[in-house]
Design an enzyme around this catalytic site. Sequence first.
Site, short mmCIF file in Angstrom:
data_model
loop_
_atom_site.label_atom_id
_atom_site.label_comp_id
_atom_site.label_asym_id
_atom_site.label_seq_id
_atom_site.Cartn_x
_atom_site.Cartn_y
_atom_site.Cartn_z
N MET A 95 0.83 -1.19 0.00
CA MET A 95 0.00 0.00 0.00
C MET A 95 0.87 1.24 0.00
O MET A 95 1.99 1.22 0.47
CB MET A 95 -0.90 0.02 1.25
CG MET A 95 -1.86 -1.13 1.26
SD MET A 95 -2.77 -1.32 -0.30
CE MET A 95 -2.15 -2.92 -0.82
N CYS A 96 0.32 2.30 -0.49
CA CYS A 96 1.08 3.53 -0.65
C CYS A 96 0.19 4.71 -0.23
O CYS A 96 -0.96 4.53 0.18
CB CYS A 96 1.49 3.70 -2.10
SG CYS A 96 2.25 2.21 -2.83
N ARG A 97 0.71 5.89 -0.32
CA ARG A 97 -0.04 7.13 -0.12
C ARG A 97 0.32 8.05 -1.28
O ARG A 97 1.47 8.08 -1.70
CB ARG A 97 0.36 7.83 1.19
CG ARG A 97 0.23 7.02 2.47
CD ARG A 97 -1.19 6.92 2.98
NE ARG A 97 -1.92 5.83 2.34
CZ ARG A 97 -3.20 5.53 2.61
NH1 ARG A 97 -3.88 6.23 3.50
NH2 ARG A 97 -3.79 4.55 1.98
N ASN A 121 -2.48 3.49 -5.87
CA ASN A 121 -2.40 2.84 -4.56
C ASN A 121 -3.33 1.64 -4.62
O ASN A 121 -4.46 1.76 -5.09
CB ASN A 121 -2.83 3.79 -3.44
CG ASN A 121 -2.90 3.08 -2.10
OD1 ASN A 121 -2.18 2.11 -1.88
ND2 ASN A 121 -3.76 3.57 -1.22
#
Lengths: 282, 282, 282, 282
Positions: free
Chosen positions: B1-3, B117
């Site tokens: 997961m990312c932002r 994401n």
Amino acid sequence: MCRWLAYSGSSMLLDAVLYRPEHSLINQSLHARMGVETTNGDGFGIGWYSATAGNGDGTPAVFRDIAPAWNNRNLRELAAHVSSHLFFAHVRASTGSAIQQTNCHPFRHGRWLWMHNGSIADFPRLQRDLCLAVDPALFPAIEGSTDSEVMFYLAVTFGLDQDVPGAVARMAGLVERLGKEHGIAEPLQMTLAISDGEYLWAFRYSSGGAARSLFYSSRAETVRHLHPEVEYLREISDVSRIVVSEPLGDLPGVWNELPQASYTVIPSAPDRDWLPFVPEFR
Amino acid sequence: MCRWLAYSGSSMLLDAVLYRPEHSLINQSLHARMGVETTNGDGFGIGWYSATAGNGDGTPAVFRDIAPAWNNRNLRELAAHVSSHLFFAHVRASTGSAIQQTNCHPFRHGRWLWMHNGSIADFPRLQRDLCLAVDPALFPAIEGSTDSEVMFYLAVTFGLDQDVPGAVARMAGLVERLGKEHGIAEPLQMTLAISDGEYLWAFRYSSGGAARSLFYSSRAETVRHLHPEVEYLREISDVSRIVVSEPLGDLPGVWNELPQASYTVIPSAPDRDWLPFVPEFR
Amino acid sequence: MCRWLAYSGSSMLLDAVLYRPEHSLINQSLHARMGVETTNGDGFGIGWYSATAGNGDGTPAVFRDIAPAWNNRNLRELAAHVSSHLFFAHVRASTGSAIQQTNCHPFRHGRWLWMHNGSIADFPRLQRDLCLAVDPALFPAIEGSTDSEVMFYLAVTFGLDQDVPGAVARMAGLVERLGKEHGIAEPLQMTLAISDGEYLWAFRYSSGGAARSLFYSSRAETVRHLHPEVEYLREISDVSRIVVSEPLGDLPGVWNELPQASYTVIPSAPDRDWLPFVPEFR
Amino acid sequence: MCRWLAYSGSSMLLDAVLYRPEHSLINQSLHARMGVETTNGDGFGIGWYSATAGNGDGTPAVFRDIAPAWNNRNLRELAAHVSSHLFFAHVRASTGSAIQQTNCHPFRHGRWLWMHNGSIADFPRLQRDLCLAVDPALFPAIEGSTDSEVMFYLAVTFGLDQDVPGAVARMAGLVERLGKEHGIAEPLQMTLAISDGEYLWAFRYSSGGAARSLFYSSRAETVRHLHPEVEYLREISDVSRIVVSEPLGDLPGVWNELPQASYTVIPSAPDRDWLPFVPEFR
């Protein structure tokens, strides 16, 4: 703030203590529980003594990188292929100093390894005076910009080769004296690991009395008796010990807090695990 | 997961939205609140459109690095010196794929920027079939090993140049169809930002109905009225909008959740902020 | 040894002078012709002044990386999107000091940029004494381990803000005096570029009289007259000048060697391009 | 173009062949003599088999980095502390593909190591067809974007586990067939090193008949007889051999060119050092 681990004992693959335990140091790089920072992603380093390699002069190997430990493939490769009877590992959380290999622990000088968690309060105000107290012949060996490395070279200057606890006590005493001259209430905060390839010393001390956490493993005999099912403990010899910023797991009876203002030497004397530590002022 | 964060509006120093807000994206790289992972330290990237620079062909600039965003001095320098009317920023948490620039977002093709994401579930099982569906002329342009980049080139293949929502719908439809053929219950999880330098599109969708969080800022007029004291809001023009994985602060009335299975275009139509998104199966 | 380039003049895309010329600086990073080393692959840096950006305080941007310049995609992106009226670029060949950002040029202090080619002979023997001569308030600003950075902070200590040639002369004088006290025959070897965002100074000097090569471009008017066909020259204004370690091409009449023991200021006086440089001993 | 070295024989510190020889591989990274490029600074890698370590399954260790080899302190540390009876080392000069660990050699699959110097001509035009010929189960294992890695997985697909020369011949045949279908005159240029931890194979072949240089050392007995004064040769056992892109020094009688279109296996048969290599078309 940082997290570190030091191992001394029977020769063991680094992987066994760096990656396999439930709350391993590599796991602590991402999710420390007891640190001021939960993430220790500003570089890492390992150092190890080889039984046979090097130039045969006992110089330990050092591998340091500015990337986080948790995603580093090279570290995983080394851990799976390098064995050592005495090794250090450190994951860094910078409090502002540059992200560069020369600021990553462990530091090395000759056969000595040194790593640190903590800080000298208001270091920029003390840095020049501390550097001037380093043996001029050692001054050019300071490659980075951390308080930790200056502490190391002060200890070398003050006789690390002859008397480890004494040299650390004189280094701590100087930091406290200079700190107080500059009106700094609590100048020193440290847990330290030091080795010459034969012995492992670990110190816990803070000017204010509340040093960062530090734990050492129980004697292997005790541990195996308590937890016969734990794989990585089975491989550990009777003289093996781990010192670490926070426990590698929740097994009861395995991890003992090193008291405030104390130090330990491994292999330790049969009758006591630690001794008091007091800075020495001159 | 990312932002991630995307900005469209009046030309603004990147610093104003990347570093200055209370819960900025750079802060989210170290302490995300709503992500599956709290640390997004496996590389980062920014992309921006210049009014005048480049070769005058509208190609955006991309700056990507494999280090964490929070300690990156070059990113801080750029953010303090580069202004843009439309820019992207992304902090990455790898779920196993290699830490390399070509796996960092945003991805670029011609004048297009793309960041993501989420993930394609069980991607290794679908990867070859998805790659085969990419226009053979684009196949060599895939430089990294992420699902995100393959999704991008699928969308380009399916007409991103002509119809952004349609191309994304066809890409999502293909992922879902192939996923279901392989017995994968919920193949797709995504929030997406896409731009051609003029418009900014953002999508939120998950096969299972629970896509990762995505927020867009209220119209600048509303925001300034609510919070006349907030510096970085004052500089924002009436058409300025921010879309971001999680709000940059706790100001009431500023951040609106983009509904599940929807998308937005900025500048948006006067009467509605978003439209429904439905994958298209062929 | 290193290679560097400094540009002052009309605002120009960095790409125009960093990449496009036949024997560009980026090309010199791989194939220098006049350097002691042909490869300058131990890191690089650029610094630039923005007309409008930053905090409005005139602080230049600095972008530095430990990788070679020739394969760096981020550098290529920046060069294609950043314009400036005054910028520096440097490619490094380390003579032993660590490969780290804080050892990459240009160095910055306030509005000043500084870059260097050359060395202080036997630097480890002089390093401590030179560091002690730095204003104690500036001591903690020294982040790296190069002679170049110490030379910079010595010049700042000796009045760079008030009198650039004087401060450099005093720095050079100190290096020579200390060098000779230590029995070093030719202590100083330098070409230097210095700027405050308004003027550009370049120095060429060596204790032994044979300083590394340094060239400055002819007045733009002359150059365009000689070579009306060369694209990047057409964009250059009448006040534009380039100073560089070795010429960017073989065009006759474009590149002039700065004489040994001299310096130039750009924009320069109408009647002379350079002045003599003499270290100042105190 | 790149430079590589493979060693097989008695267990030896990597340092002895990587750093100590006059024209060592690390020296070749900065100053190759016979390569198309003199600088091989776009990353490097080493791979080694341990007698005892790893998970006991014979998987070799791989250490790769995107920085140049010549200034890499970690490589120097490992070379001074790691011993192996069979190891690979590679310094890379990219011809355009990204600078990332997954593009650095050696590549590993199970117990196999693979490294390559050369290229597939016009690779982007052939890449998709070549990737489609890889066993679909192996497709997701391709992490980088080089021709070299695709060649490796083709060889694995074509039976590397059973028959190394046959698998390489079928890989080469496929490249040549597809190349010719696309009108590419000379599709393949290669020197290859391959090992399973027991044997070392090295190939030299080019579609046009002029493959890059490749040399193998004479039998240790011969070499020691010729050069009793050379330290690193004394430590080499009778079965030890080095294969390398260009000789490590100018000692007469030590280095033999592997003929065009041939391969060698080490330990080799007593009566001949090499065999002819012919691509196999199907």
